[in-house]
Design a protein around this motif. Structure first.
Motif, PDB file in Angstrom:
ATOM      1  N   LEU A  94      46.338  48.222  22.984  1.00  0.00           N
ATOM      2  CA  LEU A  94      47.073  47.016  22.621  1.00  0.00           C
ATOM      3  C   LEU A  94      46.367  45.785  23.181  1.00  0.00           C
ATOM      4  O   LEU A  94      45.993  45.773  24.351  1.00  0.00           O
ATOM      5  CB  LEU A  94      48.484  47.087  23.212  1.00  0.00           C
ATOM      6  CG  LEU A  94      49.332  48.237  22.683  1.00  0.00           C
ATOM      7  CD1 LEU A  94      50.616  48.334  23.489  1.00  0.00           C
ATOM      8  CD2 LEU A  94      49.657  48.038  21.210  1.00  0.00           C
ATOM      9  N   LEU A 134      48.083  51.479  18.059  1.00  0.00           N
ATOM     10  CA  LEU A 134      49.140  52.021  18.906  1.00  0.00           C
ATOM     11  C   LEU A 134      48.831  53.481  19.251  1.00  0.00           C
ATOM     12  O   LEU A 134      49.013  53.920  20.393  1.00  0.00           O
ATOM     13  CB  LEU A 134      50.492  51.895  18.184  1.00  0.00           C
ATOM     14  CG  LEU A 134      51.749  52.024  19.041  1.00  0.00           C
ATOM     15  CD1 LEU A 134      51.725  51.094  20.233  1.00  0.00           C
ATOM     16  CD2 LEU A 134      53.000  51.739  18.195  1.00  0.00           C
ATOM     17  N   ASP A 170      52.144  42.081  20.819  1.00  0.00           N
ATOM     18  CA  ASP A 170      53.517  42.513  20.672  1.00  0.00           C
ATOM     19  C   ASP A 170      53.478  43.952  20.150  1.00  0.00           C
ATOM     20  O   ASP A 170      52.845  44.215  19.140  1.00  0.00           O
ATOM     21  CB  ASP A 170      54.185  41.599  19.630  1.00  0.00           C
ATOM     22  CG  ASP A 170      55.602  41.279  19.999  1.00  0.00           C
ATOM     23  OD1 ASP A 170      56.258  42.161  20.569  1.00  0.00           O
ATOM     24  OD2 ASP A 170      56.035  40.148  19.719  1.00  0.00           O
ATOM     25  N   LEU A 171      54.139  44.879  20.851  1.00  0.00           N
ATOM     26  CA  LEU A 171      54.110  46.288  20.472  1.00  0.00           C
ATOM     27  C   LEU A 171      54.561  46.469  19.028  1.00  0.00           C
ATOM     28  O   LEU A 171      53.965  47.202  18.239  1.00  0.00           O
ATOM     29  CB  LEU A 171      55.020  47.097  21.397  1.00  0.00           C
ATOM     30  CG  LEU A 171      54.753  48.594  21.356  1.00  0.00           C
ATOM     31  CD1 LEU A 171      53.853  49.000  22.501  1.00  0.00           C
ATOM     32  CD2 LEU A 171      56.034  49.371  21.382  1.00  0.00           C
ATOM     33  N   GLU A 172      55.628  45.726  18.687  1.00  0.00           N
ATOM     34  CA  GLU A 172      56.248  45.793  17.372  1.00  0.00           C
ATOM     35  C   GLU A 172      55.251  45.523  16.236  1.00  0.00           C
ATOM     36  O   GLU A 172      55.353  46.072  15.148  1.00  0.00           O
ATOM     37  CB  GLU A 172      57.357  44.748  17.380  1.00  0.00           C
ATOM     38  CG  GLU A 172      58.188  44.654  16.149  1.00  0.00           C
ATOM     39  CD  GLU A 172      59.171  43.475  16.274  1.00  0.00           C
ATOM     40  OE1 GLU A 172      59.889  43.227  15.327  1.00  0.00           O
ATOM     41  OE2 GLU A 172      59.180  42.798  17.342  1.00  0.00           O
TER      42      GLU A 172
END
Lengths: 199, 199
Positions: free
Chosen positions: A173, A187, A178-180
């Motif tokens: 990342l 990911l 933002d992970l989303e």
């Protein structure tokens, strides 16, 4: 169509990367209306670059002398080489201030569609350095895209038998991201490369 | 930061309109890797334009002689003048092939914020042409934006008393456009300028 010299300039500008016909026209009119001294400087800097700038005999980075400032710098660690695709990647790594070794610029990446195979890249020069210099570690920092990955895999196999430590930059990342919104490949890589947080 | 000449070139390119730092770097590396002959031609075309191209004594359009090819062309109707902001607008009107008169290039539009008033534009030259030449009609073809409208209004008032026909290009829906996506000002203008379809 404009008269002679203006149209010629628009055509020449339009051949530059990322400059479409509209931008070429806009830049041409800027040049027409700009201060003659400024434009003379622009023209001179194009010819100067072509006359003076060459590629470092050792690593292939851009330089105005036979070897680049990084290869000449005796404070840099000669035992570690970071392999990148282009000179601009050298600048990107230098900005991190976290690498103190030297570089090797490949001049591109393996791309069969564009007809670029390993023999078009500066891989032979890298192998020569490995036999001539006291190199212990190679960090492969090609782009994290299809061509960069192919190049890294090719180099990894080639260097396997030589007895140097070979590593590849971590994928994961991006910091501040933002992970989303991370794509699934990134990911997935972040999961694979997860690190222990035990203190 | 790159070494000397490369960084200088990036800086010079970055001053061109629409060329940001990333594009400047990309163009600089293209120049570095491109054929020397091609790049010599680019540099030469910049200096040639600055040396050879001037503005037409009559209309202000770009030309390599004292007057432009349109002003020299005796087949063009000398009684109609189309007033535009820039030389590129001359090309745009020429492409329509629907105008057979001559031009007058103002060199910009009235823009008080940028400090451009009527005296910075080639309006005095237009008035001289009106008194010297046999002009019957003026078509104002400034841009359909705030500055262009201000310029058109200013010119309209100035020319009112002179006894020439003055018109402004029609505003309305662009051909091939979609009524649904037209902004309210354009749609309003299209209503105002509606034309009879009786046969």
């Amino acid at each position: 169509m404009y008269e002679g010299a203006v149209q010629e300039l628009i055509d020449e500008l339009g051949r530059l990367p990322g400059v479409g016909p509209k931008s070429a026209q806009r830049i041409a009119f800027h040049i027409l209306e700009a201060d003659p001294e400024d434009m003379k400087r622009l023209a001179t800097s194009i010819t100067t670059v072509k006359e003076r700038v060459q590629f470092c005999e050792i690593c292939g980075n851009v330089t105005e002398e036979a070897t680049c400032s990084i290869c000449r710098d005796t404070r840099r660690d000669p035992s570690v080489i970071c392999v990148v695709e282009e000179s601009k990647d050298v600048i990107a790594v230098e900005r991190t201030r976290s690498f103190k070794g030297r570089y090797h610029v490949l001049g591109g990446s393996i791309n069969p569609i564009a007809g670029i195979g390993p023999e078009q890249l500066r891989i032979r020069e890298l192998m020569t350095r490995l036999s001539d210099e006291q190199i212990q570690e190679i960090i492969i920092a090609t782009d994290p895209n299809l061509e960069g990955e192919a190049t890294a895999t090719y180099l990894g196999r080639l260097l396997q038998s030589i007895g140097v430590t070979v590593s590849r930059l971590a994928s994961g990342l991006p910091v501040g991201g933002d992970l989303e919104y991370a794509d699934e490949v990134t990911l997935g890589r972040a999961f694979e490369g997860r690190r222990s947080v035990s203190s």
